[in-house]
Design a protein around this motif. Structure first.
Motif, mmCIF file in Angstrom:
data_model
loop_
_atom_site.group_PDB
_atom_site.id
_atom_site.type_symbol
_atom_site.label_atom_id
_atom_site.label_comp_id
_atom_site.label_asym_id
_atom_site.label_seq_id
_atom_site.Cartn_x
_atom_site.Cartn_y
_atom_site.Cartn_z
ATOM 1 N N VAL A 35 0.956 -1.329 -0.112
ATOM 2 C CA VAL A 35 0.055 -0.082 0.088
ATOM 3 C C VAL A 35 0.844 1.311 0.040
ATOM 4 O O VAL A 35 1.918 1.221 0.439
ATOM 5 C CB VAL A 35 -1.172 0.053 1.064
ATOM 6 N N VAL A 36 0.462 2.304 -0.548
ATOM 7 C CA VAL A 36 1.109 3.696 -0.718
ATOM 8 C C VAL A 36 -0.126 4.551 -0.235
ATOM 9 O O VAL A 36 -1.209 4.594 -0.804
ATOM 10 C CB VAL A 36 1.662 3.796 -2.038
ATOM 11 N N LYS A 37 0.403 5.227 0.736
ATOM 12 C CA LYS A 37 -0.673 6.468 1.159
ATOM 13 C C LYS A 37 0.020 7.896 0.442
ATOM 14 O O LYS A 37 0.794 8.416 1.159
ATOM 15 C CB LYS A 37 -0.965 6.515 2.640
ATOM 16 N N TYR A 44 -13.955 19.535 -1.368
ATOM 17 C CA TYR A 44 -15.244 19.298 -2.354
ATOM 18 C C TYR A 44 -15.857 17.927 -1.919
ATOM 19 O O TYR A 44 -16.218 17.204 -2.978
ATOM 20 C CB TYR A 44 -14.857 19.308 -3.924
ATOM 21 N N GLY A 45 -15.610 17.623 -0.784
ATOM 22 C CA GLY A 45 -16.380 16.302 -0.355
ATOM 23 C C GLY A 45 -15.785 14.976 -1.090
ATOM 24 O O GLY A 45 -16.442 13.944 -1.006
ATOM 25 N N GLY A 46 -14.536 14.962 -1.142
ATOM 26 C CA GLY A 46 -13.893 13.830 -1.576
ATOM 27 C C GLY A 46 -12.412 14.003 -1.473
ATOM 28 O O GLY A 46 -11.937 14.918 -1.019
ATOM 29 N N PHE A 47 -11.695 13.328 -2.131
ATOM 30 C CA PHE A 47 -10.234 13.378 -2.079
ATOM 31 C C PHE A 47 -9.616 13.667 -3.481
ATOM 32 O O PHE A 47 -10.056 13.525 -4.570
ATOM 33 C CB PHE A 47 -9.287 12.119 -1.488
ATOM 34 N N SER A 48 -8.390 14.430 -3.679
ATOM 35 C CA SER A 48 -7.769 14.694 -4.837
ATOM 36 C C SER A 48 -6.236 14.216 -4.517
ATOM 37 O O SER A 48 -5.725 14.627 -3.702
ATOM 38 C CB SER A 48 -7.910 16.051 -5.423
ATOM 39 N N GLU A 53 2.712 13.309 -8.753
ATOM 40 C CA GLU A 53 3.162 12.366 -7.579
ATOM 41 C C GLU A 53 2.557 10.912 -7.790
ATOM 42 O O GLU A 53 3.090 9.968 -7.915
ATOM 43 C CB GLU A 53 2.603 12.801 -6.206
ATOM 44 N N LEU A 54 1.198 10.863 -8.455
ATOM 45 C CA LEU A 54 0.706 9.618 -8.807
ATOM 46 C C LEU A 54 1.148 8.739 -9.839
ATOM 47 O O LEU A 54 1.475 7.567 -9.876
ATOM 48 C CB LEU A 54 -0.832 9.806 -8.972
ATOM 49 N N ARG A 59 4.867 4.564 -11.662
ATOM 50 C CA ARG A 59 6.146 4.130 -12.377
ATOM 51 C C ARG A 59 7.063 3.397 -11.505
ATOM 52 O O ARG A 59 7.785 2.271 -11.936
ATOM 53 C CB ARG A 59 6.713 5.410 -12.901
ATOM 54 N N GLU A 60 7.202 4.036 -10.206
ATOM 55 C CA GLU A 60 8.024 3.027 -9.200
ATOM 56 C C GLU A 60 7.698 1.713 -9.030
ATOM 57 O O GLU A 60 8.348 1.029 -9.046
ATOM 58 C CB GLU A 60 8.029 3.789 -8.066
#
Length: 120
Positions: A35-37, A44-48, A53-54, A59-60
């Motif tokens: 897992v990666v956090k 806006y009521g969610g995550f971005s 970074e993503l 790629r890693e």
């Protein structure tokens, strides 16, 4: 129906996630064992997530022979995808695991509907 298996060692990490805190699941299908956090914002009521970074995280993982298998996060309500989740399911065609903070129940989703999830 599709399914995802999660390594038992990941369970504490997933359960420690707060509301709308994304946890990315990597492994070799159908088993997630890393897992990666990532850094995130929960406007806006969610995550971005930061796109650069993503891409770097993916790629890693790919350089280690792993695939992104899923995205886990916690909702305040029932463990069903929000409209925002459904929108991003079309883009990120991985498993979406949603846990309810009130009941603790967990459901797994994909763009084609509900999926099965298990622990190994």
């Amino acid at each position: 129906m599709r399914y995802l298996l999660i390594s038992e060692e990941l369970v504490p990490e997933l359960l420690s996630a707060g509301l709308e805190e994304p946890v990315l699941l990597f492994g070799k299908p159908p088993v997630a064992f890393l897992v990666v956090k990532p850094r995130h914002s929960s406007d806006y009521g969610g995550f971005s997530l930061d796109p650069a970074e993503l891409v770097g995280i993916i790629r890693e993982a790919e350089s280690r022979g792993l695939k992104m298998l899923g995205i886990y996060h916690v909702h305040d309500g029932p463990p069903i995808p929000s409209p925002r989740d459904r929108f991003f399911m079309e883009i990120w065609r991985v498993f979406w695991l949603v846990r309810s903070s009130s009941t603790g129940s967990l459901k797994c989703w994909s763009v084609s509907g509900e999926c099965r999830v298990g622990v190994v």
